[in-house]
Scaffold this active site. Sequence first.
Site, PDB file in Angstrom:
ATOM      1  N   SER A 183       1.001  -1.391   0.295  1.00 55.63           N
ATOM      2  CA  SER A 183      -0.247  -0.477   0.136  1.00 55.63           C
ATOM      3  C   SER A 183       0.975   1.294  -0.087  1.00 55.63           C
ATOM      4  CB  SER A 183      -0.013  -0.090   0.851  1.00 55.63           C
ATOM      5  OG  SER A 183      -1.860   0.842   0.562  1.00 55.63           O
TER       6      SER A 183
ATOM      7  N   ASP B 182      -9.205  -5.673  -6.208  1.00 55.51           N
ATOM      8  CA  ASP B 182      -8.398  -3.874  -4.985  1.00 55.51           C
ATOM      9  C   ASP B 182      -9.441  -3.180  -5.329  1.00 55.51           C
ATOM     10  OD1 ASP B 182      -7.087  -2.326  -3.366  1.00 55.51           O
ATOM     11  OD2 ASP B 182      -5.346  -3.465  -4.009  1.00 55.51           O
TER      12      ASP B 182
ATOM     13  N   HIS C 231      -7.111  -6.351  -0.787  1.00 50.01           N
ATOM     14  CA  HIS C 231      -5.907  -5.611  -0.795  1.00 50.01           C
ATOM     15  C   HIS C 231      -5.361  -5.838  -0.039  1.00 50.01           C
ATOM     16  CE1 HIS C 231      -4.166  -1.197  -0.761  1.00 50.01           C
ATOM     17  NE2 HIS C 231      -3.735  -1.660   0.135  1.00 50.01           N
TER      18      HIS C 231
END
Length: 644
Positions: free
Chosen positions: A215, A320, A351
């Site tokens: 991320s 995602d 995610h």
Amino acid sequence: MRTVRARVTILVSSAVLSLSTVVGPAVAAPLPDGPGTPAPAAAPSVPQHIDTRTKSTEPVYDYANAIRESVYVDATMDTDSDGENDEIAVDIVRPSETALTGVKIPVIMDASPYYSCCGRGNESEKKTYDGDGVIRKMPLFYDNYFVPRGYAMVGVDIVGTGRSTGCGDVGGRDEIQSVVDVIDWLNGRNTAHTASGQKVLASWTTGAVGMIGKSYDGTLANGVAATAVPGLKTIVPISAISSWYDYTRSGGVPYSDDYMPWLAGYVGHDSAACDEVRGELGDNDDDETGDYTSFWAQRDYTANASKVKASVFITHGLSDYNVQTNHFSQWWSALSRNNVPRKLWLGLEDHVDPFEFRRDEWVDELHKWFDYWLQGLQNGVMKEPMVSVETTPDVWRNYRTWPAVNRPLPVPLAAGKLGAAGKGSVTVTDDPELTEDDIVADPTQVIAGRQMFLSAPLAAPLRVSGTPSVTLRLKSDSATTPVTARLIEYGEAQRYTGIRRTDDSTCEGSSTDYDDSCYYTVEKLTAQSDHGIVSRGWIDAAHSKSLTKPTPLEPGQWTTVTVPLRAQDQIIPKGRILGLAITLSDTEWTSPNDTGATIDIDVAASQLNIPISSGHLTAPTKPQSIQVEITTPTQRPNLHDPKN
């Protein structure tokens, strides 16, 4: 109950044991290379951690006696305007044995804003320190696994976060530079000191750095690679952003408002100076217009892909919708155009780190990747297939390249039909009350606010591989309007719905009583359903021709608008029906931006552009009946939850 499946290999020679006995527990000072530290012995020609037979690093060093140190790298900027350059907090875990034998080792680095505020990984681990403020526990398994194998693990608090000073600018030049400053120190081009002010050199390292992270952390890796900083040899971005503009909006349609200053405050220091910096973020983000400006260009790493010298191992989830799939696809395409050495894993997941959903294979592949790019071991990892895709839960296929198709197939539209050329026009009037469940339900029925186009049942499996889009010739009664497109597959199946943590654990490396290497596993969840979303996409019609300089629509005049959908790689089985749903505003997935517009779509001049490498689409020859049962409301994910 937490049951443990061990995956730990400890190879310790008698020589290492004797060294451990002499060294004893690592302490904060004196540091290697510090004043009064004995010079290391001459380095062996082949380091003990390298097995020349297997072309692999082996866990021969004692993790419990590793050197743990915390230093402050001198930054080259003063982001909080206090008259002093910022300091970047850097925590290091490295083998004590290599320090004594003079073996220089490479660095695995995770630079992050989350070490203090939110934690890392599925178990939200944070850094912890001993009474002297020296790193005690480093989050995640990287140090447990790689330090015994002859690597240093380096955790960087980016500027304005954790124990670093200054104020962050959310993916901007200052945050990226704060990491570059650390890499420069590791390569002898910058200075650092301990908390007490003692100068610290990094002469224990080769200067070769591999960045990794999920991320925001992986996003920083992308941004740093785009600077071409010498010493960065490889990056492993996991579910990472490639352009912050595309993270906060889609073609001028915002996902949320005032996100950049909010995120800066969430992860950063609570100070008046930083409030001023965050105010500037809000002033410059152009939420009101949705335009792509110099503010966003600074945070668009794809624009500098030609500068990337490091190899890149990308992993991303095809479900995602936090960091959406356009991020990996546009970064991958930019890297491809510049012949950057690269590898790609695409999972079904949202995610999620592959450490959670493909743990054994991920740890092994990561080990080989770092051994090749940081230790110089010719282990054949670059001769493996470039791309690996999860086609059904836990079933993976390897491919030579991605996407399979670079030129999407144009699929014509007719009223209610996908795959046949039609005549005339259809109308869509904005209905902001429509939910996604409303939009996908009853696809053969007329629903105000939605136009649905359906294919015939597929005569053969269809592989969608690449980035679909929808080109619409339309006229509007408004100067602009959002346009939303959804590609849907209809047919009963068990479909992936998410993951859930189990009570079982595996241990990926060495452990101590204060930093174990054991992490819970997850199980994949599926549910029987009669439809699935293949891809979604949004655009503000005025931004269709330019994100920088929008062109207002002339009410009543025809124009062409292309809606970019999200990248996908999916095999759709024989017998399924594809549906294309067109609506206007979308209050579930984007910030409310309804204009109440009505558009007419010229079906003869409109089409779906779909990248398919096998199979084909045809239109139905007779009316279809598709039953769709919505049993639970679709929950819009928290797209920008920092903990994710």
